[in-house]
Design a protein around this motif. Structure first.
Motif, PDB file in Angstrom:
ATOM      1  N   GLU A 139       0.825  -1.217   0.000  1.00  0.00           N
ATOM      2  CA  GLU A 139       0.000   0.000   0.000  1.00  0.00           C
ATOM      3  C   GLU A 139       0.856   1.262   0.000  1.00  0.00           C
ATOM      4  OE1 GLU A 139      -2.524  -0.385   3.363  1.00  0.00           O
ATOM      5  OE2 GLU A 139      -3.725  -2.024   2.510  1.00  0.00           O
ATOM      6  N   GLN A 140       2.081   1.140   0.530  1.00  0.00           N
ATOM      7  CA  GLN A 140       3.003   2.275   0.545  1.00  0.00           C
ATOM      8  C   GLN A 140       3.795   2.383  -0.758  1.00  0.00           C
ATOM      9  OE1 GLN A 140       5.481   1.971   4.098  1.00  0.00           O
ATOM     10  NE2 GLN A 140       3.756   1.159   5.259  1.00  0.00           N
ATOM     11  N   GLY A 141       3.532   1.473  -1.710  1.00  0.00           N
ATOM     12  CA  GLY A 141       4.233   1.515  -2.991  1.00  0.00           C
ATOM     13  C   GLY A 141       5.562   0.794  -3.005  1.00  0.00           C
ATOM     14  N   VAL A 142       5.852   0.046  -1.962  1.00  0.00           N
ATOM     15  CA  VAL A 142       7.109  -0.715  -1.896  1.00  0.00           C
ATOM     16  C   VAL A 142       6.981  -1.957  -2.766  1.00  0.00           C
ATOM     17  CG1 VAL A 142       8.701  -1.954  -0.381  1.00  0.00           C
ATOM     18  CG2 VAL A 142       7.568   0.125   0.431  1.00  0.00           C
ATOM     19  N   GLY A 143       8.011  -2.240  -3.553  1.00  0.00           N
ATOM     20  CA  GLY A 143       8.038  -3.471  -4.334  1.00  0.00           C
ATOM     21  C   GLY A 143       8.595  -4.612  -3.510  1.00  0.00           C
ATOM     22  N   ILE A 144       8.022  -5.797  -3.658  1.00  0.00           N
ATOM     23  CA  ILE A 144       8.436  -6.961  -2.876  1.00  0.00           C
ATOM     24  C   ILE A 144       8.924  -8.053  -3.819  1.00  0.00           C
ATOM     25  CG2 ILE A 144       7.753  -8.690  -1.170  1.00  0.00           C
ATOM     26  CD1 ILE A 144       7.418  -5.886  -0.102  1.00  0.00           C
ATOM     27  N   ILE A 145      10.138  -8.544  -3.600  1.00  0.00           N
ATOM     28  CA  ILE A 145      10.602  -9.768  -4.251  1.00  0.00           C
ATOM     29  C   ILE A 145      10.455 -10.890  -3.226  1.00  0.00           C
ATOM     30  CG2 ILE A 145      12.544 -11.022  -5.266  1.00  0.00           C
ATOM     31  CD1 ILE A 145      13.587  -8.393  -6.338  1.00  0.00           C
ATOM     32  N   TYR A 146       9.689 -11.902  -3.576  1.00  0.00           N
ATOM     33  CA  TYR A 146       9.340 -12.959  -2.625  1.00  0.00           C
ATOM     34  C   TYR A 146       9.893 -14.281  -3.138  1.00  0.00           C
ATOM     35  CZ  TYR A 146       6.441 -15.303   0.915  1.00  0.00           C
ATOM     36  OH  TYR A 146       5.994 -16.032   1.988  1.00  0.00           O
ATOM     37  N   ILE A 147      10.884 -14.809  -2.422  1.00  0.00           N
ATOM     38  CA  ILE A 147      11.512 -16.079  -2.794  1.00  0.00           C
ATOM     39  C   ILE A 147      10.968 -17.166  -1.876  1.00  0.00           C
ATOM     40  CG2 ILE A 147      13.687 -17.325  -3.057  1.00  0.00           C
ATOM     41  CD1 ILE A 147      15.080 -14.609  -3.353  1.00  0.00           C
ATOM     42  N   SER A 148      10.329 -18.155  -2.449  1.00  0.00           N
ATOM     43  CA  SER A 148       9.761 -19.233  -1.649  1.00  0.00           C
ATOM     44  C   SER A 148       9.551 -20.455  -2.527  1.00  0.00           C
ATOM     45  CB  SER A 148       8.425 -18.811  -1.026  1.00  0.00           C
ATOM     46  OG  SER A 148       7.843 -19.886  -0.302  1.00  0.00           O
ATOM     47  N   HIS A 149       9.627 -21.630  -1.896  1.00  0.00           N
ATOM     48  CA  HIS A 149       9.303 -22.879  -2.586  1.00  0.00           C
ATOM     49  C   HIS A 149       7.881 -23.334  -2.262  1.00  0.00           C
ATOM     50  CE1 HIS A 149      13.407 -23.168  -3.808  1.00  0.00           C
ATOM     51  NE2 HIS A 149      13.867 -23.306  -2.595  1.00  0.00           N
ATOM     52  N   ARG A 150       7.163 -22.558  -1.463  1.00  0.00           N
ATOM     53  CA  ARG A 150       5.828 -22.957  -1.047  1.00  0.00           C
ATOM     54  C   ARG A 150       4.799 -22.402  -2.017  1.00  0.00           C
ATOM     55  NH1 ARG A 150       5.850 -23.247   5.526  1.00  0.00           N
ATOM     56  NH2 ARG A 150       7.963 -24.073   5.733  1.00  0.00           N
ATOM     57  N   MET A 151       4.296 -23.285  -2.859  1.00  0.00           N
ATOM     58  CA  MET A 151       3.401 -22.865  -3.931  1.00  0.00           C
ATOM     59  C   MET A 151       2.141 -22.195  -3.406  1.00  0.00           C
ATOM     60  SD  MET A 151       4.446 -23.445  -7.071  1.00  0.00           S
ATOM     61  CE  MET A 151       5.574 -24.447  -8.045  1.00  0.00           C
ATOM     62  N   GLU A 152       1.608 -22.701  -2.270  1.00  0.00           N
ATOM     63  CA  GLU A 152       0.362 -22.122  -1.771  1.00  0.00           C
ATOM     64  C   GLU A 152       0.554 -20.661  -1.400  1.00  0.00           C
ATOM     65  OE1 GLU A 152       2.439 -23.872   1.852  1.00  0.00           O
ATOM     66  OE2 GLU A 152       2.148 -24.384  -0.260  1.00  0.00           O
ATOM     67  N   GLU A 153       1.752 -20.292  -0.904  1.00  0.00           N
ATOM     68  CA  GLU A 153       2.028 -18.892  -0.582  1.00  0.00           C
ATOM     69  C   GLU A 153       2.180 -18.062  -1.857  1.00  0.00           C
ATOM     70  OE1 GLU A 153       5.460 -18.729   1.885  1.00  0.00           O
ATOM     71  OE2 GLU A 153       4.594 -19.983   3.467  1.00  0.00           O
ATOM     72  N   ILE A 154       2.879 -18.618  -2.831  1.00  0.00           N
ATOM     73  CA  ILE A 154       3.104 -17.908  -4.085  1.00  0.00           C
ATOM     74  C   ILE A 154       1.777 -17.512  -4.720  1.00  0.00           C
ATOM     75  CG2 ILE A 154       3.999 -18.134  -6.434  1.00  0.00           C
ATOM     76  CD1 ILE A 154       6.173 -17.816  -4.299  1.00  0.00           C
ATOM     77  N   PHE A 155       0.844 -18.468  -4.757  1.00  0.00           N
ATOM     78  CA  PHE A 155      -0.427 -18.191  -5.419  1.00  0.00           C
ATOM     79  C   PHE A 155      -1.383 -17.388  -4.544  1.00  0.00           C
ATOM     80  CE2 PHE A 155       1.220 -21.417  -8.210  1.00  0.00           C
ATOM     81  CZ  PHE A 155       0.762 -21.007  -9.455  1.00  0.00           C
ATOM     82  N   LYS A 156      -1.052 -17.256  -3.280  1.00  0.00           N
ATOM     83  CA  LYS A 156      -1.909 -16.482  -2.378  1.00  0.00           C
ATOM     84  C   LYS A 156      -1.574 -14.998  -2.391  1.00  0.00           C
ATOM     85  CE  LYS A 156      -3.414 -16.212   2.452  1.00  0.00           C
ATOM     86  NZ  LYS A 156      -3.346 -16.835   3.798  1.00  0.00           N
ATOM     87  N   ILE A 157      -0.281 -14.650  -2.449  1.00  0.00           N
ATOM     88  CA  ILE A 157       0.092 -13.254  -2.187  1.00  0.00           C
ATOM     89  C   ILE A 157       0.809 -12.556  -3.339  1.00  0.00           C
ATOM     90  CG2 ILE A 157       0.267 -13.747   0.284  1.00  0.00           C
ATOM     91  CD1 ILE A 157       3.322 -13.386  -0.040  1.00  0.00           C
ATOM     92  N   THR A 158       1.231 -13.276  -4.396  1.00  0.00           N
ATOM     93  CA  THR A 158       2.054 -12.629  -5.419  1.00  0.00           C
ATOM     94  C   THR A 158       1.227 -12.173  -6.614  1.00  0.00           C
ATOM     95  OG1 THR A 158       2.635 -14.627  -6.679  1.00  0.00           O
ATOM     96  CG2 THR A 158       3.960 -14.112  -4.724  1.00  0.00           C
ATOM     97  N   ASP A 159       1.793 -11.182  -7.330  1.00  0.00           N
ATOM     98  CA  ASP A 159       1.169 -10.654  -8.550  1.00  0.00           C
ATOM     99  C   ASP A 159       1.792 -11.254  -9.806  1.00  0.00           C
ATOM    100  OD1 ASP A 159      -0.559  -8.563  -7.267  1.00  0.00           O
ATOM    101  OD2 ASP A 159       1.402  -7.847  -6.595  1.00  0.00           O
ATOM    102  N   ARG A 160       3.125 -11.416  -9.785  1.00  0.00           N
ATOM    103  CA  ARG A 160       3.816 -12.005 -10.927  1.00  0.00           C
ATOM    104  C   ARG A 160       4.853 -13.013 -10.434  1.00  0.00           C
ATOM    105  NH1 ARG A 160       6.494  -8.010 -14.846  1.00  0.00           N
ATOM    106  NH2 ARG A 160       7.089  -6.869 -12.960  1.00  0.00           N
ATOM    107  N   ILE A 161       5.238 -13.915 -11.334  1.00  0.00           N
ATOM    108  CA  ILE A 161       6.219 -14.950 -11.021  1.00  0.00           C
ATOM    109  C   ILE A 161       7.287 -14.955 -12.107  1.00  0.00           C
ATOM    110  CG2 ILE A 161       6.617 -17.420 -10.668  1.00  0.00           C
ATOM    111  CD1 ILE A 161       3.624 -17.662  -9.944  1.00  0.00           C
TER     112      ILE A 161
END
Length: 503
Positions: free
Chosen positions: A192-214
């Protein structure tokens, strides 16, 4: 979102090491307010790319652009000064210092004459901790916190600066479900503050829950970027590893042998009480439960790291007493620990020496260790486990997490144990390596090993286990066969609900 000016861009990054091209022209664009997943097998180049971004490694070719300005990252401090903040998977905390001192290490607020402004430090820290909804304060000694709470301290560091981009590397590996909810709320607030997030994870359920692009890397090369909403787990997996995976449940059938390990009335103070189970040759018994259920403590007791307060351990029907890991190893019990870096490996030693360390005395030719025998053992298990390394001389600390785990497993398999205990076998490991290790566990059972698997992932225990022991608060609630277990009755058991209450 595509019309926005990127927070940062990595363009055609190349990084080589002697004999290895770790990154081969990798590009990545991070937009403000997006959560961008970076995925790939262990060894694909994710960590190397992030080390280049963080100023730890200097690229051989390519550019880093923050906003619209090309930059050269010469150190982690410079990266942080430019608004690039890292939350590392491996903790980098000073245990003897307070939470506040760790969060603001190197940036402590000062008064006149350079004295630390302790009041301001504690006020700022407690404000951040309140956002994270944790149960400790600024003055708490970090060494007194659980691993999960130490991870929350790492996350708190990201909230101390005006960040443009925050990189989360496996942030939920040590967190409970409740702590994950708080983390995702924090990530949402940063978005919401405009910060970009790079999210590294092997947990698919998290990836599909919170990410916009892969974005996906494979073997050091960029394989593409997809919108999360437009893809699925199977497509991402194929992009990562170039093949389909067997994600079905455990349907293997082979004849079980005699009872290799039996435990009767085993207790260890308040950690676990009156534990009874057995494991047959050719069988995988999974232990599943919430944090604090006592699973790891049982494994440590069987391996001689803890002394039981009551109970009996029988190996091949014979009562035995295990006072130390040396006793356990001599009796054919091996333990692949949950903390591979802290307990399973010596990071400053090479791959060969790590793999053969427990049997050095057996490999001596006179006063010296037979190098040929050591190399032969390493080569055998490197091929068997598909360990990706340029050679045995590579330091284990330079390997990816998945390959480090394979070194630990190979070390104990080379001892030819009769009982193999594997605690969190795939924590922090990519989906491809995870599938390989699951298949390996099943293969070991088929070869006659008695295997205990401790896991916090329900799909994992369902996939590899012949029977599942469900634990709650230091006790065994129920034991299920693979045919009778369901997600519902397993969740009820680990929540302390007995069958009669569930009915």
């Amino acid at each position: 979102m595509s019309d926005l000016t990127p927070v940062l861009r990595l363009e055609d990054i190349v990084k080589t090491f002697p004999g290895v091209r770790a990154l081969d022209g990798v590009s990545l664009t991070l937009l403000p307010g997006e959560v961008h997943a970076l995925m790939g097998e262990n060894g694909a180049g994710k960590s190397t790319l992030m080390k280049v971004l963080g100023g730890i490694l200097k690229p051989n070719e390519g550019r880093i652009i923050v906003g619209e300005t090309p930059v050269v990252m010469s150190s982690p401090l410079e990266a942080k000064a430019k608004g690039i903040v890292f939350i590392h998977q491996e903790l980098s905390l000073a245990e003897e210092l307070s939470v506040a001192e760790n969060i603001y290490l190197g940036e402590l607020p000062r008064k006149r004459f350079g004295l630390v402004d302790w009041a301001t430090l504690e006020t700022r820290t407690n404000a951040i901790l309140e956002r994270l909804k944790v149960g400790f304060d600024a003055r708490t000694r970090v060494g007194d916190l659980s691993i999960a709470n130490q991870q929350m301290v790492e996350i708190a560091r990201a909230l101390t600066v005006d960040a443009k981009a925050v990189i989360f590397d496996e942030p939920t590996a040590s967190l409970t479900d409740a702590e994950k909810v708080v983390l995702f709320d924090v990530i949402s607030g940063l978005q919401e503050q405009g910060v970009g997030i790079i999210y590294i994870s092997h947990r698919m359920e998290e990836i599909f829950k919170i990410t916009d692009r892969i974005s996906v890397l494979r073997d050091g090369s960029y394989r593409g970027t997809v919108n999360t909403a437009d893809t699925d787990e199977e497509a991402v997996t194929q992009l990562m590893i170039g093949r389909k995976l067997d994600l079905t449940g455990n349907e293997s059938h082979h004849e079980l042998g005699d009872v290799a390990l039996e435990v009767r009335g085993l207790s260890c103070g308040d950690l676990f009480r009156d534990i009874n189970f057995e494991v047959r040759r050719g069988e995988v018994v999974g232990f599943y439960g919430l944090v604090g259920a006592g699973r790891t403590e049982i494994a440590e007791t069987l391996f001689g790291l803890r002394d039981p307060s009551a109970g009996t351990i029988l190996l091949d029907g014979q009562e035995t007493v295990i006072h130390s890991p040396i006793d356990a190893i001599a009796r054919g019990i091996s333990l692949v620990p949950e903390d591979r870096k802290g307990q399973g490996l010596i990071l400053g030693m090479n791959c060969r020496d790590n793999m053969t360390l427990p049997q050095v005395d057996d490999l001596k030719a006179g006063p010296f260790v037979a190098e040929g025998a050591e190399v032969s053992i390493f080569d055998q298990y490197r091929d068997r486990l598909d360990i990706r390394t340029p050679g045995w001389k590579q330091l284990v600390g330079n390997l990816s997490g998945g390959n480090q785990q394979k070194i630990v497993i190979g070390k104990w398999l080379s001892m030819r144990p009769s009982v193999l205990i594997v605690d969190e076998p795939t924590r922090g490991i990519d989906v491809g390596s995870k599938s390989e290790i699951h298949n390996l566990i099943r293969e070991l059972a088929a070869q006659g090993y008695a295997v205990i698997v401790i896991s916090s992932e329900m799909p994992e225990v369902l996939h590899v286990s012949d029977r599942i022991v469900a634990m709650y608060s230091g006790r065994i609630m129920r034991t299920f066969t693979s045919e009778e277990v369901t997600e519902d009755n397993l969740i009820q058991a680990i929540s302390g609900i007995t069958p009669d209450k569930a009915a």
